[in-house]
Design an enzyme around this catalytic site. Structure first.
Site, mmCIF file in Angstrom:
data_model
loop_
_atom_site.group_PDB
_atom_site.id
_atom_site.type_symbol
_atom_site.label_atom_id
_atom_site.label_comp_id
_atom_site.label_asym_id
_atom_site.label_seq_id
_atom_site.Cartn_x
_atom_site.Cartn_y
_atom_site.Cartn_z
ATOM 1 N N SER A 3 55.747 15.835 46.037
ATOM 2 C CA SER A 3 55.901 15.918 44.575
ATOM 3 C C SER A 3 54.731 16.622 43.900
ATOM 4 O O SER A 3 54.714 16.764 42.679
ATOM 5 C CB SER A 3 56.075 14.512 43.989
ATOM 6 O OG SER A 3 55.023 13.662 44.412
ATOM 7 N N ASN A 31 51.976 2.681 44.491
ATOM 8 C CA ASN A 31 52.996 2.182 43.562
ATOM 9 C C ASN A 31 52.408 1.766 42.213
ATOM 10 O O ASN A 31 52.957 2.101 41.170
ATOM 11 C CB ASN A 31 53.757 1.006 44.189
ATOM 12 C CG ASN A 31 54.526 1.439 45.424
ATOM 13 O OD1 ASN A 31 54.584 2.629 45.733
ATOM 14 N ND2 ASN A 31 55.107 0.490 46.139
ATOM 15 N N THR A 84 79.122 17.757 1.282
ATOM 16 C CA THR A 84 79.693 16.788 2.222
ATOM 17 C C THR A 84 80.895 17.508 2.824
ATOM 18 O O THR A 84 81.537 18.318 2.134
ATOM 19 C CB THR A 84 80.135 15.471 1.534
ATOM 20 O OG1 THR A 84 81.152 15.788 0.583
ATOM 21 C CG2 THR A 84 78.988 14.760 0.843
ATOM 22 N N HIS A 85 81.175 17.265 4.064
ATOM 23 C CA HIS A 85 82.251 17.987 4.785
ATOM 24 C C HIS A 85 82.044 19.497 4.722
ATOM 25 O O HIS A 85 83.003 20.268 4.759
ATOM 26 C CB HIS A 85 83.636 17.656 4.220
ATOM 27 C CG HIS A 85 83.877 16.196 4.036
ATOM 28 N ND1 HIS A 85 84.382 15.394 5.030
ATOM 29 C CD2 HIS A 85 83.637 15.372 2.972
ATOM 30 C CE1 HIS A 85 84.473 14.141 4.583
ATOM 31 N NE2 HIS A 85 84.010 14.112 3.347
ATOM 32 N N SER A 110 69.526 42.706 17.171
ATOM 33 C CA SER A 110 70.600 42.917 18.135
ATOM 34 C C SER A 110 70.356 44.247 18.822
ATOM 35 O O SER A 110 69.903 45.206 18.194
ATOM 36 C CB SER A 110 71.933 42.927 17.390
ATOM 37 O OG SER A 110 72.883 43.652 18.125
ATOM 38 N N LYS A 136 71.367 43.647 12.177
ATOM 39 C CA LYS A 136 71.274 42.203 12.378
ATOM 40 C C LYS A 136 69.867 41.648 12.527
ATOM 41 O O LYS A 136 68.987 42.293 13.066
ATOM 42 C CB LYS A 136 72.108 41.794 13.599
ATOM 43 C CG LYS A 136 73.587 41.900 13.317
ATOM 44 C CD LYS A 136 74.410 41.310 14.417
ATOM 45 C CE LYS A 136 74.357 39.819 14.418
ATOM 46 N NZ LYS A 136 74.886 39.263 15.642
ATOM 47 N N ASN A 168 68.764 37.942 13.819
ATOM 48 C CA ASN A 168 69.364 36.701 14.316
ATOM 49 C C ASN A 168 68.399 35.515 14.259
ATOM 50 O O ASN A 168 67.214 35.669 14.571
ATOM 51 C CB ASN A 168 69.823 36.887 15.760
ATOM 52 C CG ASN A 168 70.870 37.972 15.877
ATOM 53 O OD1 ASN A 168 71.685 38.157 14.963
ATOM 54 N ND2 ASN A 168 70.841 38.713 16.969
ATOM 55 N N GLU A 199 68.450 28.693 16.659
ATOM 56 C CA GLU A 199 69.539 28.486 17.634
ATOM 57 C C GLU A 199 69.000 27.866 18.921
ATOM 58 O O GLU A 199 69.652 27.028 19.545
ATOM 59 C CB GLU A 199 70.233 29.807 17.930
ATOM 60 C CG GLU A 199 71.063 30.293 16.753
ATOM 61 C CD GLU A 199 71.577 31.709 16.942
ATOM 62 O OE1 GLU A 199 72.770 31.923 16.738
ATOM 63 O OE2 GLU A 199 70.785 32.598 17.307
ATOM 64 N N TYR A 246 59.545 -0.910 43.960
ATOM 65 C CA TYR A 246 59.483 0.550 43.968
ATOM 66 C C TYR A 246 60.499 1.131 44.952
ATOM 67 O O TYR A 246 60.689 0.615 46.052
ATOM 68 C CB TYR A 246 58.072 1.026 44.362
ATOM 69 C CG TYR A 246 57.979 2.546 44.443
ATOM 70 C CD1 TYR A 246 57.734 3.303 43.305
ATOM 71 C CD2 TYR A 246 58.192 3.217 45.649
ATOM 72 C CE1 TYR A 246 57.688 4.688 43.369
ATOM 73 C CE2 TYR A 246 58.149 4.595 45.721
ATOM 74 C CZ TYR A 246 57.896 5.331 44.573
ATOM 75 O OH TYR A 246 57.861 6.704 44.636
ATOM 76 N N GLN A 298 60.452 8.714 42.004
ATOM 77 C CA GLN A 298 59.700 9.974 41.945
ATOM 78 C C GLN A 298 60.426 10.991 41.049
ATOM 79 O O GLN A 298 59.815 11.929 40.547
ATOM 80 C CB GLN A 298 59.521 10.526 43.367
ATOM 81 C CG GLN A 298 58.718 11.805 43.430
ATOM 82 C CD GLN A 298 58.265 12.106 44.836
ATOM 83 O OE1 GLN A 298 57.385 11.447 45.372
ATOM 84 N NE2 GLN A 298 58.885 13.098 45.462
ATOM 85 N N LYS A 334 59.662 12.210 36.903
ATOM 86 C CA LYS A 334 58.635 13.051 36.282
ATOM 87 C C LYS A 334 59.135 14.354 35.673
ATOM 88 O O LYS A 334 58.815 14.669 34.523
ATOM 89 C CB LYS A 334 57.539 13.352 37.299
ATOM 90 C CG LYS A 334 56.826 12.094 37.709
ATOM 91 C CD LYS A 334 55.860 12.289 38.823
ATOM 92 C CE LYS A 334 55.444 10.941 39.371
ATOM 93 N NZ LYS A 334 56.540 10.183 40.012
HETATM 94 N N1 ARG Z 1 54.894 10.457 44.618
HETATM 95 C C1 ARG Z 1 55.322 9.099 44.448
HETATM 96 C C2 ARG Z 1 56.067 8.947 43.139
HETATM 97 O O1 ARG Z 1 55.946 9.779 42.340
HETATM 98 C C3 ARG Z 1 54.146 8.194 44.440
HETATM 99 C C4 ARG Z 1 54.427 6.798 44.866
HETATM 100 C C5 ARG Z 1 54.674 6.756 46.297
HETATM 101 N N2 ARG Z 1 54.846 5.434 46.775
HETATM 102 C C6 ARG Z 1 55.456 5.147 47.933
HETATM 103 N N3 ARG Z 1 55.576 3.922 48.258
HETATM 104 N N4 ARG Z 1 55.936 6.094 48.692
HETATM 105 O O2 ARG Z 1 56.788 8.012 42.923
#
Ligand code: ARG
Length: 461
Positions: free
Chosen positions: A22, A110, A155-156, A277, A283, A285, A290, A317, A322, A325
């Site tokens: 990760s 964890n 309205t509407h 455009s 134009k 835009n 948007e 956990y 993971q 993120k």
């Molecule tokens: N890269 C892991 C995550 O983002 C870190 C935690 C890993 N923990 C484990 N028991 N493998 O969740």
């Protein structure tokens, strides 16, 4: 090298490694991981696992690492290690040797990742609170300038009653103000430190977790180790703050797109936030608006993805987590960019008062006033509504606004109408009558603007 090689005799498949790693995205937690590690070093020093000299060495090395990260945060992403926690630990070992290996005593990735992501949410929320405030300031300034710029309210998407451009701007300012306070609330709810929960059952060392929490800028420690390592509510919650705010941004974008269209021509967007455009030279835009509208779906998707990942995950956990993120980073980045872009749209945007006034006068938006006038003359509202409806049909057939009908013409519909009706059909009168708090009476609008200005002045961001 992975942190956990001892039990394994075979190397991981390269494809699995790529799938599992990760670091390419969680490098963004580097600062939080290092700061959290400093806190943990102090905690294990307090229970005698490392001595004062060792603590000093660790802290200095972590500080060096922090400086490196500040210089070039993205460099870490391609270091080829499993995750940010492995990266920080192995760089530390490079710097201080075997001492670096002591830091993970009593800690697990964890509780480490739970801490890092909470700290990131907290830090990033500060950035967002600032951007929301900036946008509120821009809207308040716009409202101040245009507190009396008459335009139709809808309205509407039908012209309903006259309002002012300032009143419209303050409506959005109210929404962003709620977004601000919603995020403040979310940050206060996440203000509990999970470090010291270890893998799931709590650290086996007698660390004072309350002290550790305060050391890391939290007001309290979490109360249950299982919950601590599996809780991602704060992620869902700030993504929800992002989603609601994106609804507001998107509605504002949509209004402005309509106002900027050739049909309305109420506003003219500046060249800074529009594009041309490739084919049609005439134009201009409204791309910025948007894109704000378009990116709203993306933020909703990020939130829905996160909730779906968490649904039905057994305690505590699981590696599924993971996946918390990338969506979080994307939602917060997108929200931030959209807030910034929305503020930029107001810079240099022209409001065409002639057009807004003309539109407010058209569309029979004073019809309610005529009905109220009839009510004042003793006619029940429902009946008055019918009379005015007929008068409007007639006025449309004559291609005239209501206020241009003669008394004789009005008498076709009701003989109680006399000359005293005309002042009431004027826009100034329509606005000034709405003087209860929150209405379009001009002094109420100015009052709302100055109250908001005061709030924004005192805001610490
Ligand atoms: N890269 C892991 C995550 O983002 C870190 C935690 C890993 N923990 C484990 N028991 N493998 O969740």
């Amino acid at each position: 090298m992975a942190l956990w090689g001892g039990r394994f005799t075979e190397a991981a498949d390269e494809r699995f490694k790529r799938f599992n790693d990760s670091l390419v995205f969680d490098y963004r937690l580097a600062i939080q991981d290092i700061e959290g590690s400093m806190g943990w070093a102090r905690a294990i020093n307090s229970v005698g696992i490392i001595n004062a000299e060792e603590l000093e060495k660790l802290e200095n090395a972590l500080q060096e690492l922090l400086d490196e990260v500040h210089q070039d945060p993205e460099k870490i992403a391609h270091a080829g290690l499993e995750d940010i926690h492995s990266y920080v630990e192995s760089r530390l070992i490079e710097k201080v040797g075997d001492l670096g290996k002591k830091l993970h005593t009593g800690r697990s990735r964890n509780d480490q990742v739970a801490l890092d992501i909470k700290m990131w949410c907290r830090d990033q929320s500060k950035v967002l609170l600032k951007s929301i405030t900036e946008l509120e300031k821009v809207l308040t300034a716009t409202a101040k300038e245009h507190y009396d710029t008459v335009m139709p309210g809808y309205t509407h998407l039908q012209r309903a009653q006259p309002i002012t451009f300032g009143h419209w701007a303050m409506a959005y300012c109210e929404m962003f103000d709620r977004d601000y306070h919603r995020l403040v609330n979310a940050v206060s709810l996440m203000d509990a430190c999970p470090l010291g929960s270890a893998a799931l059952a709590g650290t086996a060392y007698p660390v004072d977790r309350d002290k550790l929490a305060r050391d890391l800028g939290f007001s309290r420690a979490t109360r249950n180790s299982l919950d601590s390592v599996s809780d991602r509510d704060h992620i869902v919650e700030i993504m929800n703050c992002a989603s609601i705010s994106m609804i507001h941004l998107s509605r504002m974008a949509e209004d402005l797109i309509i106002y900027n269209s050739g049909e309305s021509a109420f506003v003219e967007l500046s060249d800074k936030v529009t594009s041309g455009s490739s084919l049609m030279p005439q134009k201009k835009n409204p791309d910025a608006l948007e894109l704000i509208r378009g990116k709203t779906g993306r933020v909703f998707g990020d939130q829905m993805g996160m909730m779906t990942t968490l649904k039905a995950l057994p305690l505590a956990y699981d590696k599924d987590m993971q996946e918390d993120k990338e969506g979080l980073f994307d939602a917060m980045d997108t929200w931030h960019d959209c807030l910034e872009m929305a503020a930029l749209v107001f810079e240099g945007m022209k409001v065409r008062k002639d057009r807004t006034m003309q539109a407010a006068k058209g569309g029979y938006s004073n019809a309610t006033e005529l009905a109220d006038y009839l009510v004042g003359k003793g006619i029940p509202f429902r009946e008055a509504h019918g009379i005015v409806g007929k008068a409007v049909v007639y006025a449309i057939s004559q291609d005239k606004p209501l206020e241009e009908l003669t008394v004789a013409e009005f008498h076709k519909f009701s003989d109680v109408i006399s000359d005293d009706v005309y002042p009431l059909l004027q826009i100034e009168s329509i606005l000034s009558k709405r003087s209860a708090r929150g209405g379009v009476n001009l002094s109420r609008i100015s009052e709302a603007v100055s109250l908001m200005e005061k709030e924004l002045e005192t805001r610490e961001v």
